[in-house]
Enzyme design. Sequence first.
Site, short mmCIF file in Angstrom:
data_model
loop_
_atom_site.label_atom_id
_atom_site.label_comp_id
_atom_site.label_asym_id
_atom_site.label_seq_id
_atom_site.Cartn_x
_atom_site.Cartn_y
_atom_site.Cartn_z
N GLN A 1 0.85 -1.20 0.00
CA GLN A 1 0.00 0.00 0.00
C GLN A 1 0.88 1.24 0.00
O GLN A 1 0.37 2.35 -0.07
CB GLN A 1 -0.88 0.00 1.26
N ASP B 1 6.43 4.57 -1.55
CA ASP B 1 7.79 5.10 -1.39
C ASP B 1 8.86 4.41 -2.25
O ASP B 1 10.01 4.85 -2.30
CB ASP B 1 8.21 5.08 0.08
N HIS C 1 -1.30 1.65 -4.75
CA HIS C 1 -1.55 3.09 -4.83
C HIS C 1 -0.54 3.79 -5.73
O HIS C 1 -0.29 4.98 -5.58
CB HIS C 1 -1.55 3.70 -3.42
N CYS D 1 4.42 12.90 -16.74
CA CYS D 1 3.93 14.12 -17.40
C CYS D 1 2.42 14.02 -17.59
O CYS D 1 1.90 13.02 -18.05
CB CYS D 1 4.63 14.29 -18.74
N CYS E 1 7.83 18.65 -17.72
CA CYS E 1 8.40 17.68 -18.66
C CYS E 1 9.14 18.44 -19.76
O CYS E 1 8.90 19.62 -19.97
CB CYS E 1 7.25 16.89 -19.24
ZN LIG Z 1 5.55 15.52 -21.42
#
Ligand SMILES: [Zn+2]
Length: 248
Positions: free
Chosen positions: A102, A105, A120, A128, A149
């Site tokens: 869950q 990290d 998750h 992006c 981006c």
């Molecule tokens: Zn992009």
Amino acid sequence: MKELIKQAAEDLAAARNVVALTGAGISIESGIPPFRGKGGLWERFDPMEIAHIDTLMRDPAKVWKILVKEMKEIVDRARPNDGHKGLAKLEARDKLQTIITQNIDGLHQAAGNTDVIEFHGTFAWQRCMDCNKKYETRKVDISEIPPRCECGGILRPDAVFFGEIIPPEAMRRSRQAATDCDLMLVIGTSAVVQPAAMIPVIAKDNGAKIVEINPERTPLTDQISDYLIMGKAGEVMNRIVSDLQKII
Ligand SMILES: [Zn+2]
């Protein structure tokens, strides 16, 4: 506790297909506070506002300033602890097939586990919002907020926000892994929040043994778990791996 550690090592040695379900408790020793509960981010922020997809779409700079920047600082400096490393050692000994987590990290992958299902999504990567190109969070320059981006689109965490669905592939694979395993380790989670809550139940219904490692009793303890090893994930995993090495 010594007897239960030995029991867990023996159960692992005998198991053919092991799955681990992990939650916030395994990452606390890496300095990552749980979202919920004391000291958690949700004590200071209303997640349904700041971690909601509608807010992110409407005002990504606000979400970056209040939430994502701080999370990036926490996750950037976090390293796997003995809990994560213990699971990596189990995989190296062919005693762990899959981790369902869950957490967002990325610490299971950093520890060396290769099959990690992230319910998750992940905060270790940004994507992006225009072209979906992914960037490692650690390497994203945040001198300007929100970061962009190369195509000019705004970056967002590759994690699931409130108001977004759990990735269907993660759901499908988790169900399958829970069905197929004969031993499930439940570590650092009370698994009361859906969809994680159904995972140990599916495993149990299909005949798996459920070994719980948590600092305190949870709703799983009497209902679903075969036994609870009460303690911190890192210390308990060290002792289990040490006992296991004597057997296999
Ligand atoms: Zn992009």
